[in-house]
Write an enzyme that holds these catalytic residues in place. Structure first.
Site, PDB file in Angstrom:
ATOM      1  N   THR A 194       0.862  -1.178   0.000  1.00 28.19           N
ATOM      2  CA  THR A 194       0.000   0.000   0.000  1.00 28.19           C
ATOM      3  C   THR A 194       0.901   1.232   0.000  1.00 28.19           C
ATOM      4  OG1 THR A 194      -0.067   0.023   2.402  1.00 28.19           O
ATOM      5  CG2 THR A 194      -1.824  -1.160   1.302  1.00 28.19           C
ATOM      6  N   GLU A 338      -5.472  -3.295  -1.909  1.00 22.41           N
ATOM      7  CA  GLU A 338      -6.061  -4.525  -1.348  1.00 22.41           C
ATOM      8  C   GLU A 338      -7.115  -5.139  -2.265  1.00 22.41           C
ATOM      9  OE1 GLU A 338      -5.468  -1.709   0.192  1.00 22.41           O
ATOM     10  OE2 GLU A 338      -5.001  -1.963   2.313  1.00 22.41           O
ATOM     11  N   LYS A 447     -15.099  15.863  11.949  1.00 18.45           N
ATOM     12  CA  LYS A 447     -16.197  15.697  12.905  1.00 18.45           C
ATOM     13  C   LYS A 447     -16.366  17.004  13.666  1.00 18.45           C
ATOM     14  CE  LYS A 447     -14.710  11.213  12.419  1.00 18.45           C
ATOM     15  NZ  LYS A 447     -13.332  10.894  12.097  1.00 18.45           N
ATOM     16  N   TRP A 452     -20.826  15.415  10.639  1.00 18.05           N
ATOM     17  CA  TRP A 452     -19.712  15.152   9.741  1.00 18.05           C
ATOM     18  C   TRP A 452     -19.655  16.186   8.625  1.00 18.05           C
ATOM     19  CZ3 TRP A 452     -19.419   9.155   8.594  1.00 18.05           C
ATOM     20  CH2 TRP A 452     -19.024   8.504   9.790  1.00 18.05           C
TER      21      TRP A 452
HETATM   22  P1  AMP Z   1      -4.229   2.860  -2.569  1.00 19.86           P
HETATM   23  O1  AMP Z   1      -4.273   1.504  -2.051  1.00 19.86           O
HETATM   24  O2  AMP Z   1      -2.981   3.600  -2.230  1.00 19.86           O
HETATM   25  O3  AMP Z   1      -4.496   2.944  -4.048  1.00 19.86           O
HETATM   26  O4  AMP Z   1      -5.392   3.708  -1.851  1.00 19.86           O
HETATM   27  C1  AMP Z   1      -6.733   3.285  -1.869  1.00 19.86           C
HETATM   28  C2  AMP Z   1      -7.603   4.389  -1.386  1.00 19.86           C
HETATM   29  O5  AMP Z   1      -7.652   5.453  -2.345  1.00 19.86           O
HETATM   30  C3  AMP Z   1      -9.046   4.012  -1.198  1.00 19.86           C
HETATM   31  O6  AMP Z   1      -9.259   3.346   0.021  1.00 19.86           O
HETATM   32  C4  AMP Z   1      -9.743   5.362  -1.250  1.00 19.86           C
HETATM   33  O7  AMP Z   1      -9.668   6.038  -0.010  1.00 19.86           O
HETATM   34  C5  AMP Z   1      -8.915   6.112  -2.259  1.00 19.86           C
HETATM   35  N1  AMP Z   1      -9.588   6.098  -3.573  1.00 19.86           N
HETATM   36  C6  AMP Z   1      -9.341   5.307  -4.611  1.00 19.86           C
HETATM   37  N2  AMP Z   1     -10.137   5.617  -5.649  1.00 19.86           N
HETATM   38  C7  AMP Z   1     -10.936   6.643  -5.252  1.00 19.86           C
HETATM   39  C8  AMP Z   1     -11.986   7.407  -5.849  1.00 19.86           C
HETATM   40  N3  AMP Z   1     -12.365   7.228  -7.099  1.00 19.86           N
HETATM   41  N4  AMP Z   1     -12.584   8.347  -5.094  1.00 19.86           N
HETATM   42  C9  AMP Z   1     -12.201   8.575  -3.819  1.00 19.86           C
HETATM   43  N5  AMP Z   1     -11.223   7.907  -3.205  1.00 19.86           N
HETATM   44  C10 AMP Z   1     -10.584   6.941  -3.911  1.00 19.86           C
END
Ligand code: AMP
Length: 554
Positions: A194, A338, A447, A452
């Site tokens: 990640t 993930e 918050k 929210w």
């Molecule tokens: P990563 O594993 O680094 O790609 O991060 C994943 C996270 O990116 C997700 O849990 C979301 O919080 C955020 N994310 C991915 N795609 C979107 C989207 N289209 N809109 C908002 N948040 C997103």
């Protein structure tokens, strides 16, 4: 009763054999500062086989992890296919992380070899002494003097010796085919970590089965819409969730690829687009925002691209509209490391009014077939898919991880899972027809006085103001309300900022009490290693007193 169907393991070698024969003449365009080279899928098949022979010759054995430290390129694709097909695990390292995190990740994964682009050696060489398990460094494109200098480096005591190889020399004379072993489809094929937006990097191991199913399930029409008549510009780095699975979908469907290498700044990227004329693209919002500025300033025609799938972070509505005007449809998608990553893609149903269609487009999108989802409310109850009840999104499916690397007992990351479902940390709603709208990340939502405030909603409105280039909103401690929003705004060049005008602009767009009273102008929103807004750094800057907000009262 058992079925009569054959039980053939789903394997990356099968995608490779298919793509390099059936679609053998299709091409990958790899850009670098010295120009653009073309490689056919057939050549990728042959070189993947040569690489497997070469690695086996070095004693790399099934299950060994082989890392890459490379830009997006045909060469990197060969590693994507050759390494897992021989039974090893490919581990694309994130070249943009701080050095100690790269070393931590390589050690955590237990990488035995690293294949690196010569142009990235300045980043990798200082880390070599920290790599505890790496025995082979294979360099693509280095001159003899560089290789000799690497070979002469002393190794710290207690580390295995480090053999340094030239990739071309290693591949030369090797057979162009390999008798790929039949593997257990549940074995690991690839690893990504990640990007650590909200914490330390965690490792996810994708299986042959999950990658194969993801390729099948996401290249279809309602998801990535990949086909042999397309040429897809893959701006998403190969170290970011396996470039969203696009390299595996390409050999399955025959979609040609444009790999931009290091040509990622808006000007060079625009040049790559005009030279290779892709029909589609994938990338994070900041890439498309940067390209837009350049294209508007220079009048570049990018209308060869009919659509670009944008995800990884919320895409501001203003960006959708600006690209519509250029003839490029942005398609919103949501996913995570993930989740391999494709979870949702926003392709609106037919027969809707323009306004309804826009609403569907701006949502994160419809769940991909094999991805099951549920929303869990703050009290732990399951919420309905009614388009209004907001809860934490939990997902389950054949390409969703069930744990993290090195935590086989599940104890360390128990909080990330809930009865076998992955807790995404994303908060949102789902409509009865399965369209997800994220209101915020659970860690970013503000918050205020028991209510929210969505940081993303404020950012989207601010970024639709013509004077605002970027805006990031974080929650900061407030004596009276617990937390209040702080708006960090990047103003376009040549424009003077007037925070009161920006606050007034929010009138009618959000509830009055949600409008920030704390404002600060910043030169640029800090970005993570994969180009997302890095709110962790903004929070730290605020805590250190580096951000000095102005307070608008009344
Ligand atoms: P990563 O594993 O680094 O790609 O991060 C994943 C996270 O990116 C997700 O849990 C979301 O919080 C955020 N994310 C991915 N795609 C979107 C989207 N289209 N809109 C908002 N948040 C997103």
């Amino acid at each position: 009763m058992r079925s009569t169907m054959q039980d053939v393991p789903l394997a990356i070698s099968q995608l490779l054999d298919h793509g390099s024969t059936v679609h053998g003449a299709q091409r990958v365009f790899s850009a670098s500062p010295s120009g653009i080279t073309e490689t056919t899928f057939a050549e990728i098949g042959a070189n993947a086989a040569r690489l497997a022979h070469a690695l086996a010759g070095l004693g790399i054995a099934p299950d060994d992890r082989v890392a890459t430290f490379m830009w997006n390129s045909a060469r990197h694709l060969e590693a994507y296919y050759g390494i897992p097909s021989m039974g090893c695990v490919v581990h694309p390292l994130n070249i943009r992380l701080p050095g100690d995190q790269i070393a931590y990740i390589a050690n955590h994964a237990g990488d035995r070899a690293v294949i690196a682009d010569a142009s990235l050696l300045p980043l990798l060489t200082p880390l070599l002494d920290q790599l505890a398990t790496v025995e082979h460094l294979i360099v693509d494109g280095a001159d003899e003097a560089t290789l000799a200098a690497l070979r002469e480096r002393p190794r710290p005591a207690g580390r295995p010796g480090l053999a340094v190889h030239d990739l071309d020399a290693l591949l030369a004379g090797r057979p162009a085919t390999y008798d790929w072993p039949e593997l257990d489809e549940r074995d690991a094929a690839a690893i990504c970590y990640t990007s650590g937006t909200t914490g330390e990097p965690k490792g996810v191991a994708y299986s042959h089965r999950s990658i194969y199913l993801h390729a099948l399930g996401t290249s279809v029409v309602d998801v990535l819409r990949m086909s042999a008549v397309d040429r897809l510009l893959c701006v998403v780095p190969q170290f970011h969730v396996l470039a969203w699975g696009v390299p595996y979908g390409a050999l399955l469907t025959g979609a040609e690829l444009v790999m931009p290498g290091s040509r990622l700044a808006p000007g060079p990227l625009a040049e790559v687009i005009t030279a290779t004329r892709p029909t589609k693209a994938v990338g994070v919002p900041t890439i498309w925002a940067g390209l837009l500025e350049y294209v508007q300033a220079n009048g570049t025609d990018i209308s060869c691209m009919t659509e670009a799938v944008v995800g990884g972070a919320a895409c501001p509505p203003a960006l959708f509209d600006a690209y519509d005007r250029l003839g490029v449809t942005l398609v919103h998608g949501w996913g995570m490391t993930e989740t391999s990553p494709m979870g949702t893609v926003s392709r609106p149903p037919a027969g809707l009014s323009a306004e309804e269609t826009r609403r569907y487009r701006l949502s994160q999108g419809r769940l991909a077939g094999p991805v099951q989802a549920r929303l869990i409310g703050p009290d732990g109850t399951r919420l309905p898919w009614d388009g209004t009840s907001a809860g934490e999104l939990e997902v389950r499916g054949p390409w969703i991880t069930g744990g993290y690397l090195g935590d086989e007992s599940g104890r360390e990351h128990a909080g990330s899972f809930h009865d076998g479902w992955l807790r995404t940390g994303d908060v949102g709603t789902i409509t009865p027809d399965g369209f997800l709208t994220l209101t915020d990340r659970s860690k970013d939502v503000i918050k205020s006085g028991g209510e929210w405030i969505s940081s993303v909603e404020l950012e989207n409105h601010l970024m639709s103001h013509p004077a605002v280039l970027e805006a990031a909103v974080i929650g900061v401690a407030d004596e009276r309300w617990g937390e209040r929003p702080l708006a960090c705004v990047v103003v376009r060049e040549g424009v003077t900022v007037d925070f009161a005008a920006l606050r007034d602009y929010l009138d009618g767009r959000v509830a009055r009490w949600q409008r920030p009273e704390r404002w600060v102008a910043i030169p640029e929103v800090p970005k993570t290693s994969v180009g997302k807004f890095d709110k962790k750094r903004l929070r730290a800057a605020y805590a250190n007193g580096e951000l000095k907000p102005r307070l608008l009262i009344g």
